[in-house]
Design a protein around this motif. Sequence first.
Motif, PDB file in Angstrom:
ATOM      1  N   LEU A  54       0.816  -1.213   0.000  1.00 12.96           N
ATOM      2  CA  LEU A  54       0.000   0.000   0.000  1.00 12.96           C
ATOM      3  C   LEU A  54       0.850   1.264   0.000  1.00 12.96           C
ATOM      4  O   LEU A  54       0.531   2.235  -0.688  1.00 12.96           O
ATOM      5  CB  LEU A  54      -0.927  -0.003   1.220  1.00 12.96           C
ATOM      6  N   LEU A  55       1.933   1.257   0.760  1.00 15.28           N
ATOM      7  CA  LEU A  55       2.772   2.451   0.876  1.00 15.28           C
ATOM      8  C   LEU A  55       3.701   2.627  -0.314  1.00 15.28           C
ATOM      9  O   LEU A  55       4.063   3.757  -0.657  1.00 15.28           O
ATOM     10  CB  LEU A  55       3.596   2.380   2.169  1.00 15.28           C
ATOM     11  N   HIS A  56       4.104   1.526  -0.927  1.00 17.82           N
ATOM     12  CA  HIS A  56       5.049   1.595  -2.045  1.00 17.82           C
ATOM     13  C   HIS A  56       4.549   0.746  -3.209  1.00 17.82           C
ATOM     14  O   HIS A  56       5.155  -0.270  -3.572  1.00 17.82           O
ATOM     15  CB  HIS A  56       6.434   1.114  -1.590  1.00 17.82           C
ATOM     16  N   PRO A  57       3.439   1.135  -3.830  1.00 14.08           N
ATOM     17  CA  PRO A  57       2.861   0.339  -4.926  1.00 14.08           C
ATOM     18  C   PRO A  57       3.765   0.256  -6.137  1.00 14.08           C
ATOM     19  O   PRO A  57       3.584  -0.622  -6.988  1.00 14.08           O
ATOM     20  CB  PRO A  57       1.559   1.084  -5.250  1.00 14.08           C
ATOM     21  N   GLU A  58       4.752   1.151  -6.201  1.00 15.20           N
ATOM     22  CA  GLU A  58       5.671   1.133  -7.335  1.00 15.20           C
ATOM     23  C   GLU A  58       6.672  -0.018  -7.270  1.00 15.20           C
ATOM     24  O   GLU A  58       7.323  -0.343  -8.277  1.00 15.20           O
ATOM     25  CB  GLU A  58       6.438   2.476  -7.399  1.00 15.20           C
ATOM     26  N   ILE A  59       6.786  -0.643  -6.113  1.00 14.80           N
ATOM     27  CA  ILE A  59       7.764  -1.710  -5.921  1.00 14.80           C
ATOM     28  C   ILE A  59       7.140  -3.060  -6.246  1.00 14.80           C
ATOM     29  O   ILE A  59       6.033  -3.378  -5.768  1.00 14.80           O
ATOM     30  CB  ILE A  59       8.309  -1.725  -4.481  1.00 14.80           C
ATOM     31  N   LYS A  60       7.827  -3.854  -7.019  1.00 18.89           N
ATOM     32  CA  LYS A  60       7.393  -5.218  -7.308  1.00 18.89           C
ATOM     33  C   LYS A  60       8.388  -6.168  -6.613  1.00 18.89           C
ATOM     34  O   LYS A  60       9.578  -6.103  -6.852  1.00 18.89           O
ATOM     35  CB  LYS A  60       7.375  -5.491  -8.806  1.00 18.89           C
ATOM     36  N   TYR A  61       7.847  -6.993  -5.748  1.00 20.69           N
ATOM     37  CA  TYR A  61       8.740  -7.906  -5.013  1.00 20.69           C
ATOM     38  C   TYR A  61       8.071  -9.250  -4.827  1.00 20.69           C
ATOM     39  O   TYR A  61       6.883  -9.391  -5.025  1.00 20.69           O
ATOM     40  CB  TYR A  61       9.132  -7.298  -3.657  1.00 20.69           C
TER      41      TYR A  61
END
Length: 276
Positions: free
Chosen positions: A269-276
């Motif tokens: 939610l806080l970092h939707p740009e991150i794919k992990y």
Amino acid sequence: MRFLTLFLMAASLWGAGAQRIVSTAPSITETLFAMGLGPRVVGVTIYCKFPAEAAKLPKIGNLMEPDVEAIVALKPDLVVVHKMPNHLLETLTRLHIPIVEVQSQNLEAIYAGAREIGKAAGASDGAERMIRNLQSQLKELKQVTAGLPKPLVAFIVGHTPGKLEGMVAGSGTSYFSDLLDYAGGANVFHDVTAPYPKISLEEILSRNPDAIMELSGDARPKQEEVLALWRSKGTLKAVKTGRVFALDSSPFLVPGPRAVEAVRILLRLLHPEIKY
């Protein structure tokens, strides 16, 4: 943290480790199972639903009003109690039932509690394995957001139904603040010392967080109600940017081994740009 043993001969009583353990809180139950002590648990509260095996065990009431007669009937050689404003500890002491008292206000308290349980149950190795596993996974998640800006977050535990009043937040000393830190966020109430203070809407408006997280239960209508309440406060940065989130309470309300699951949710939610 207090570790209470009620017999002077506790060392001999627990030489082989407690074999009949009663849990008086969901967080305790999940910790016991994560430590590998599930087969020794003989009683849990009505709210202990996870893991699935725990839900099938005999019930001893709830966290605030445990049934002492039900506990005694299970013939425990260890009862793990959560520090609460009730008389359970004193009652079990009078009955000469061995007790460990734990807390769960933050991750450090959870680790300390697991170690005390491990000592009492002859399962210190299991406690350390659980702690290392939890810490390792949390550290790995924290590295995902290393170097990124940390949004300021207000983590709201609850409020008066239908109104943004009577709010309770997780402060900088709370379990929720620990979760935010590992998820790449920062607690907007980092400077408040009481773990779960009552706060006003004015305080939220003044601190103007980048995001608002609120525990709202898993029912969609309830979540929509929470979001609608916050949308009425259009001057808030979190509202303007669409970063108000109504959270399913389940992974968050039981401090313990499922912290990893909770951090993953917050991170997405806080970092939707991150794919992990």
